[in-house]
Design a protein around this motif. Structure first.
Motif, PDB file in Angstrom:
ATOM      1  N   VAL A  65      34.919  34.375  51.546  1.00  0.00           N
ATOM      2  CA  VAL A  65      36.197  34.903  51.073  1.00  0.00           C
ATOM      3  C   VAL A  65      37.327  34.419  51.975  1.00  0.00           C
ATOM      4  CG1 VAL A  65      35.140  36.943  50.036  1.00  0.00           C
ATOM      5  CG2 VAL A  65      35.974  37.048  52.395  1.00  0.00           C
ATOM      6  N   GLU A  66      38.498  34.346  51.390  1.00  0.00           N
ATOM      7  CA  GLU A  66      39.703  33.928  52.117  1.00  0.00           C
ATOM      8  C   GLU A  66      40.739  35.040  52.063  1.00  0.00           C
ATOM      9  OE1 GLU A  66      43.031  30.316  52.193  1.00  0.00           O
ATOM     10  OE2 GLU A  66      41.516  30.409  50.602  1.00  0.00           O
ATOM     11  N   PHE A  67      41.366  35.274  53.205  1.00  0.00           N
ATOM     12  CA  PHE A  67      42.483  36.212  53.289  1.00  0.00           C
ATOM     13  C   PHE A  67      43.774  35.413  53.380  1.00  0.00           C
ATOM     14  CE2 PHE A  67      39.146  38.703  55.786  1.00  0.00           C
ATOM     15  CZ  PHE A  67      38.684  39.344  54.651  1.00  0.00           C
ATOM     16  N   ASP A  68      44.705  35.690  52.495  1.00  0.00           N
ATOM     17  CA  ASP A  68      45.975  34.966  52.456  1.00  0.00           C
ATOM     18  C   ASP A  68      47.079  35.976  52.156  1.00  0.00           C
ATOM     19  OD1 ASP A  68      47.987  33.118  52.301  1.00  0.00           O
ATOM     20  OD2 ASP A  68      47.337  32.240  50.396  1.00  0.00           O
ATOM     21  N   GLY A  69      47.598  36.580  53.226  1.00  0.00           N
ATOM     22  CA  GLY A  69      48.554  37.662  53.033  1.00  0.00           C
ATOM     23  C   GLY A  69      47.876  38.961  52.656  1.00  0.00           C
ATOM     24  N   THR A  70      46.624  39.104  53.016  1.00  0.00           N
ATOM     25  CA  THR A  70      45.825  40.280  52.684  1.00  0.00           C
ATOM     26  C   THR A  70      46.224  41.453  53.577  1.00  0.00           C
ATOM     27  OG1 THR A  70      44.012  38.804  52.097  1.00  0.00           O
ATOM     28  CG2 THR A  70      43.457  41.116  52.443  1.00  0.00           C
ATOM     29  N   ILE A  71      46.301  42.625  52.989  1.00  0.00           N
ATOM     30  CA  ILE A  71      46.718  43.814  53.731  1.00  0.00           C
ATOM     31  C   ILE A  71      45.484  44.567  54.222  1.00  0.00           C
ATOM     32  CG2 ILE A  71      48.072  45.937  53.692  1.00  0.00           C
ATOM     33  CD1 ILE A  71      49.658  43.328  53.260  1.00  0.00           C
ATOM     34  N   GLY A  72      45.491  44.907  55.510  1.00  0.00           N
ATOM     35  CA  GLY A  72      44.437  45.711  56.100  1.00  0.00           C
ATOM     36  C   GLY A  72      45.024  46.797  56.968  1.00  0.00           C
ATOM     37  N   PHE A  73      44.232  47.818  57.246  1.00  0.00           N
ATOM     38  CA  PHE A  73      44.709  48.982  58.007  1.00  0.00           C
ATOM     39  C   PHE A  73      43.828  49.205  59.229  1.00  0.00           C
ATOM     40  CE2 PHE A  73      45.929  49.421  53.612  1.00  0.00           C
ATOM     41  CZ  PHE A  73      47.283  49.707  53.708  1.00  0.00           C
ATOM     42  N   LEU A  74      44.466  49.480  60.321  1.00  0.00           N
ATOM     43  CA  LEU A  74      43.799  49.627  61.610  1.00  0.00           C
ATOM     44  C   LEU A  74      42.664  50.644  61.554  1.00  0.00           C
ATOM     45  CD1 LEU A  74      43.827  49.073  64.742  1.00  0.00           C
ATOM     46  CD2 LEU A  74      45.427  51.014  64.902  1.00  0.00           C
ATOM     47  N   VAL A  75      41.553  50.281  62.165  1.00  0.00           N
ATOM     48  CA  VAL A  75      40.442  51.204  62.387  1.00  0.00           C
ATOM     49  C   VAL A  75      40.215  51.280  63.891  1.00  0.00           C
ATOM     50  CG1 VAL A  75      37.971  51.623  62.061  1.00  0.00           C
ATOM     51  CG2 VAL A  75      39.353  50.751  60.163  1.00  0.00           C
ATOM     52  N   GLY A  76      40.294  52.471  64.448  1.00  0.00           N
ATOM     53  CA  GLY A  76      40.173  52.604  65.896  1.00  0.00           C
ATOM     54  C   GLY A  76      41.468  52.224  66.590  1.00  0.00           C
TER      55      GLY A  76
ATOM     56  N   VAL B 136      27.604  36.260  38.912  1.00  0.00           N
ATOM     57  CA  VAL B 136      28.451  35.108  38.615  1.00  0.00           C
ATOM     58  C   VAL B 136      29.854  35.411  39.128  1.00  0.00           C
ATOM     59  CG1 VAL B 136      29.428  33.636  36.814  1.00  0.00           C
ATOM     60  CG2 VAL B 136      27.095  34.529  36.569  1.00  0.00           C
ATOM     61  N   ALA B 137      30.427  34.474  39.884  1.00  0.00           N
ATOM     62  CA  ALA B 137      31.784  34.647  40.415  1.00  0.00           C
ATOM     63  C   ALA B 137      32.805  34.106  39.424  1.00  0.00           C
ATOM     64  CB  ALA B 137      31.926  33.931  41.757  1.00  0.00           C
ATOM     65  N   HIS B 138      33.882  34.859  39.234  1.00  0.00           N
ATOM     66  CA  HIS B 138      34.992  34.440  38.374  1.00  0.00           C
ATOM     67  C   HIS B 138      36.256  34.423  39.228  1.00  0.00           C
ATOM     68  CE1 HIS B 138      32.464  34.795  34.813  1.00  0.00           C
ATOM     69  NE2 HIS B 138      32.112  36.012  35.217  1.00  0.00           N
ATOM     70  N   ALA B 139      36.698  33.238  39.609  1.00  0.00           N
ATOM     71  CA  ALA B 139      37.889  33.133  40.454  1.00  0.00           C
ATOM     72  C   ALA B 139      39.168  33.413  39.673  1.00  0.00           C
ATOM     73  CB  ALA B 139      37.964  31.750  41.088  1.00  0.00           C
ATOM     74  N   HIS B 140      39.211  32.987  38.396  1.00  0.00           N
ATOM     75  CA  HIS B 140      40.414  33.140  37.573  1.00  0.00           C
ATOM     76  C   HIS B 140      40.022  33.683  36.207  1.00  0.00           C
ATOM     77  CE1 HIS B 140      41.362  29.955  40.503  1.00  0.00           C
ATOM     78  NE2 HIS B 140      42.605  30.398  40.434  1.00  0.00           N
ATOM     79  N   ASP B 141      40.983  34.290  35.536  1.00  0.00           N
ATOM     80  CA  ASP B 141      40.747  34.690  34.160  1.00  0.00           C
ATOM     81  C   ASP B 141      41.073  33.525  33.227  1.00  0.00           C
ATOM     82  OD1 ASP B 141      43.504  34.598  33.803  1.00  0.00           O
ATOM     83  OD2 ASP B 141      43.761  36.782  33.752  1.00  0.00           O
TER      84      ASP B 141
ATOM     85  N   LEU C  33      41.492  36.313  39.528  1.00  0.00           N
ATOM     86  CA  LEU C  33      40.654  37.436  39.147  1.00  0.00           C
ATOM     87  C   LEU C  33      39.802  37.887  40.333  1.00  0.00           C
ATOM     88  CD1 LEU C  33      40.034  39.144  36.645  1.00  0.00           C
ATOM     89  CD2 LEU C  33      38.132  37.580  36.148  1.00  0.00           C
ATOM     90  N   ASP C  34      39.103  36.926  40.952  1.00  0.00           N
ATOM     91  CA  ASP C  34      38.295  37.198  42.153  1.00  0.00           C
ATOM     92  C   ASP C  34      37.348  38.369  41.937  1.00  0.00           C
ATOM     93  OD1 ASP C  34      39.415  35.200  44.026  1.00  0.00           O
ATOM     94  OD2 ASP C  34      41.264  36.318  43.687  1.00  0.00           O
ATOM     95  N   GLU C  35      36.532  38.228  40.925  1.00  0.00           N
ATOM     96  CA  GLU C  35      35.540  39.237  40.613  1.00  0.00           C
ATOM     97  C   GLU C  35      34.157  38.602  40.517  1.00  0.00           C
ATOM     98  OE1 GLU C  35      36.353  41.636  37.240  1.00  0.00           O
ATOM     99  OE2 GLU C  35      38.311  42.315  37.968  1.00  0.00           O
TER     100      GLU C  35
ATOM    101  N   ASN D 161      44.741  43.716  46.093  1.00  0.00           N
ATOM    102  CA  ASN D 161      44.959  43.056  47.371  1.00  0.00           C
ATOM    103  C   ASN D 161      44.559  41.584  47.238  1.00  0.00           C
ATOM    104  OD1 ASN D 161      45.623  42.905  50.072  1.00  0.00           O
ATOM    105  ND2 ASN D 161      44.023  44.294  50.780  1.00  0.00           N
ATOM    106  N   ALA D 162      45.109  40.733  48.075  1.00  0.00           N
ATOM    107  CA  ALA D 162      44.719  39.323  48.094  1.00  0.00           C
ATOM    108  C   ALA D 162      43.330  39.213  48.729  1.00  0.00           C
ATOM    109  CB  ALA D 162      45.738  38.504  48.874  1.00  0.00           C
ATOM    110  N   PHE D 163      42.355  38.842  47.925  1.00  0.00           N
ATOM    111  CA  PHE D 163      40.960  38.800  48.375  1.00  0.00           C
ATOM    112  C   PHE D 163      40.294  37.674  47.601  1.00  0.00           C
ATOM    113  CE2 PHE D 163      36.539  40.187  48.643  1.00  0.00           C
ATOM    114  CZ  PHE D 163      36.445  40.737  49.908  1.00  0.00           C
ATOM    115  N   ARG D 164      40.379  36.454  48.134  1.00  0.00           N
ATOM    116  CA  ARG D 164      39.985  35.255  47.397  1.00  0.00           C
ATOM    117  C   ARG D 164      38.487  34.970  47.547  1.00  0.00           C
ATOM    118  NH1 ARG D 164      44.632  36.253  45.185  1.00  0.00           N
ATOM    119  NH2 ARG D 164      46.468  35.345  46.194  1.00  0.00           N
ATOM    120  N   ILE D 165      37.759  35.100  46.453  1.00  0.00           N
ATOM    121  CA  ILE D 165      36.336  34.754  46.467  1.00  0.00           C
ATOM    122  C   ILE D 165      36.202  33.259  46.216  1.00  0.00           C
ATOM    123  CG2 ILE D 165      34.116  35.102  45.312  1.00  0.00           C
ATOM    124  CD1 ILE D 165      34.991  37.960  44.715  1.00  0.00           C
ATOM    125  N   GLN D 166      35.771  32.536  47.254  1.00  0.00           N
ATOM    126  CA  GLN D 166      35.691  31.085  47.151  1.00  0.00           C
ATOM    127  C   GLN D 166      34.403  30.619  46.480  1.00  0.00           C
ATOM    128  OE1 GLN D 166      36.366  29.744  51.219  1.00  0.00           O
ATOM    129  NE2 GLN D 166      38.514  29.423  50.734  1.00  0.00           N
TER     130      GLN D 166
END
Length: 559
Positions: A285-296, A78-83, A89-91, A264-269
């Motif tokens: 999922v939606e990324f909105d100002g989400t932080i990621g780090f270079l791979v390669g 079950v997805a929970h977008a908010h508490d 919440l995005d859990e 991190n900003a990780f929106r489960i739609q």
């Protein structure tokens, strides 16, 4: 009392007395009963792992584990977008049974043991362990597989690897998203495809703006995100740095940003309503100002994930083979415990032939998976590496295509019981198609085979060398190999025709590979029957059409 007319006979009242139903297939040793798997593990250099595999086989065959596998698919995520107060919440909430299943798999190294404890046969041992768990509950195998495969992409980027690889190697399972205190373990997911692109990952519109150093800020939407409660994700995005387009780049997106200890900003739609397993969530999922780090390297995203993709394709083969084993085991169990028309089903020639054919298909698929795993060993030679570049997509194409038909035929052996959700083969039938779709559906894989052959001459030569190891052992296989190589030469000379024949070529190569493996590692009768049934003049399009004179009962007895 009810009165009856003279001469009327009272039929027995015990209408719910159960007879002629096999017992529940439970509390069995899934490794010990799987003789072909044990033989292959020893043949491919992982005999040292058998004690652990036997212990795992008893676990996954136990009543509690099988019940958890069932409950995890009945009580869906079950997805929970908010508490309750409206904060993001995005859990995803899973049933406790799912956590128990995946914890057992992680504890036995089904995810990263081959990386964490390298030694000859480590990848074969890990593949066998993965299959034992995937045989009983396939949903949890998704994050287990992705965590294994992700190491290949992450290990060359020290700014990610130094912090994350020790956590990936851990055999502790912790499902929580912890903001304070951190976690000593982690699982990895993926978020690659977008609604407008699918397998065409370059068509994605997710963008990343450089924040300096290795960090990017992402904006975009992913159509399929596998295992959204994982601790980190590999993501593809079109990146920019100082106003300059860098191209398609691979980035690592953690759910918790350290050392700051914030989410991190990780929106489960929403969660996907899938055909197959329900235990493991797949999300948009939606990324909105989400932080990621270079791979390669920037702009080399496809190159950064290619080794990961090869390993997840391997696990598609292993997962399909695991499903085939479950199907064979359940079908044979039912046939040995069910009577019809005065005899056990297993002793009736029509059924015996079907069961033998299903068993041979499984054996060939399992040998294919373990041989591929062997090609990924740390000590693999350059020739092995070249071979796996072609053998992996070839095998993924064919074995995974066979999975749904195999599951259906096994399900039919159980009759009406097989068609109900109370028995595991209904779930297996719904699950098998995902292996043929994940990491490239049929056309994508077949075209990858063509590219490997045209751009990578060494892979084609290595494949031919592999087939040459059994040259002269079977006239039927020799003729098939000759026809296949002739088709290959013809397509190489006519690139315009090649795409339309890519599927045929992939199938022919895969069958040659499987037949060669059966000759080397299966009992003689199994190998000869498989080759005649798949390549010979008496081959049939349906399961159970075996060459005349086949001792089907002997084949079934070994499975």
């Amino acid at each position: 009392m009810t009165s009856f007319a003279r001469g009327q006979r009272v039929i027995g009242a015990a209408t719910h007395y159960v007879e002629n139903q096999p017992p529940w297939r439970v509390d069995v040793d899934e490794y010990g009963l799987n003789a072909p798997l044990g033989t292959a593990v020893r043949a491919f250099g992982a005999e040292w792992a058998e004690d652990g595999l036997r212990e795992a086989g008893a676990l996954v065959g136990s009543g509690p584990f099988q019940r958890d596998a069932h409950l995890a698919n009945v009580h869906t995520p079950v997805a929970h977008a908010h508490d309750r107060w409206g904060f993001r919440l995005d859990e995803v909430e899973y049933d406790p049974s799912y956590h128990r299943v995946i914890a057992e798999a992680v504890a036995r190294g089904a995810h990263t043991s081959a990386w964490a404890q390298p030694r000859p046969g480590a990848h074969v041992a890990r593949a066998a362990m993965f299959m034992l768990f995937a045989q009983v509950e396939p949903g949890h195998a998704c994050p287990v597989s992705m965590t294994h495969a992700a190491v290949a992409s992450i290990e060359g980027s020290s700014w990610v690897a130094d912090e994350w690889l020790p956590r990936l190697y851990s055999r502790e399972y912790d499902p929580r998203l912890i903001v304070e205190g951190g976690k000593g373990s982690a699982l990895i997911g993926m978020a690659m495809t977008e609604k407008q692109g699918g397998s065409d990952v370059r068509a994605g519109t997710t963008v990343g703006e450089s924040m300096g150093g290795h960090a990017y800020q992402l904006t975009g939407h992913k159509w399929f995100c596998s295992a959204p409660m994982s601790d980190g994700f590999l993501v593809l995005a079109h990146t920019r740095s100082r106003g300059v387009d860098e191209g398609l780049t691979c980035v690592f997106v953690p759910r918790i940003l350290s050392p700051h200890g914030m989410r991190n900003a990780f929106r489960i739609q929403r969660l996907k309503d899938k055909l197959g397993n329900r235990s493991n969530a797949s999300a948009e999922v939606e990324f909105d100002g989400t932080i990621g780090f270079l791979v390669g390297e920037p702009g080399r995203g496809v190159r950064a994930i290619i080794e990961m993709v090869q390993r997840t394709r391997l696990d598609c083969v292993l997962g399909t083979a695991a499903g085939m084993r479950q199907s064979v085991a359940e079908a044979v169990w039912h046939a040995r415990g069910r009577e019809a028309f005065g005899a056990l089903l297993v002793d009736q020639p029509a059924m015996t032939g079907v069961l033998a054919d299903l068993a041979l298909e499984y054996e060939a698929a399992m040998l294919t998976g373990l041989r591929l795993a062997q090609l990924f060993e740390a000590e693999a030679s350059d020739r092995d590496i070249a071979l796996r570049r072609l053998a992996t997509p070839v095998s993924k194409y064919w074995v995974c295509k066979r999975g749904p038909h195999h599951a259906y035929e096994a399900l039919e052996c159980l009759g009406g019981n097989g068609y109900t959700e109370s028995f595991p083969l209904a779930r297996r039938y719904r699950e098998q198609p995902v292996m043929a779709i994940w990491e490239g559906s049929g056309n994508v894989i077949a075209l990858d085979v063509l590219r490997a052959l045209t751009r990578d001459r060494e892979s084609g030569e290595a494949f031919a060398d592999e087939l040459a190891t059994t040259a002269g052992s079977s006239a039927v296989l020799d003729r098939h190999v000759e026809r296949t190589l002739a088709l290959l030469r013809r397509l190489a000379a006519d690139p315009d025709e090649a795409p339309s024949q890519a599927r045929r070529l992939s199938e022919d190569l895969a069958l040659a590979f499987q037949a060669s493996l059966m000759l080397r590692h299966a009992p003689g009768q199994d190998a000869d029957t498989f080759i005649a049934a798949r390549l010979g003049e008496e081959r049939g399009a349906q399961y159970g059409v075996l060459p005349s004179g086949t001792d089907a009962a002997a084949i079934v007895a070994r499975h």
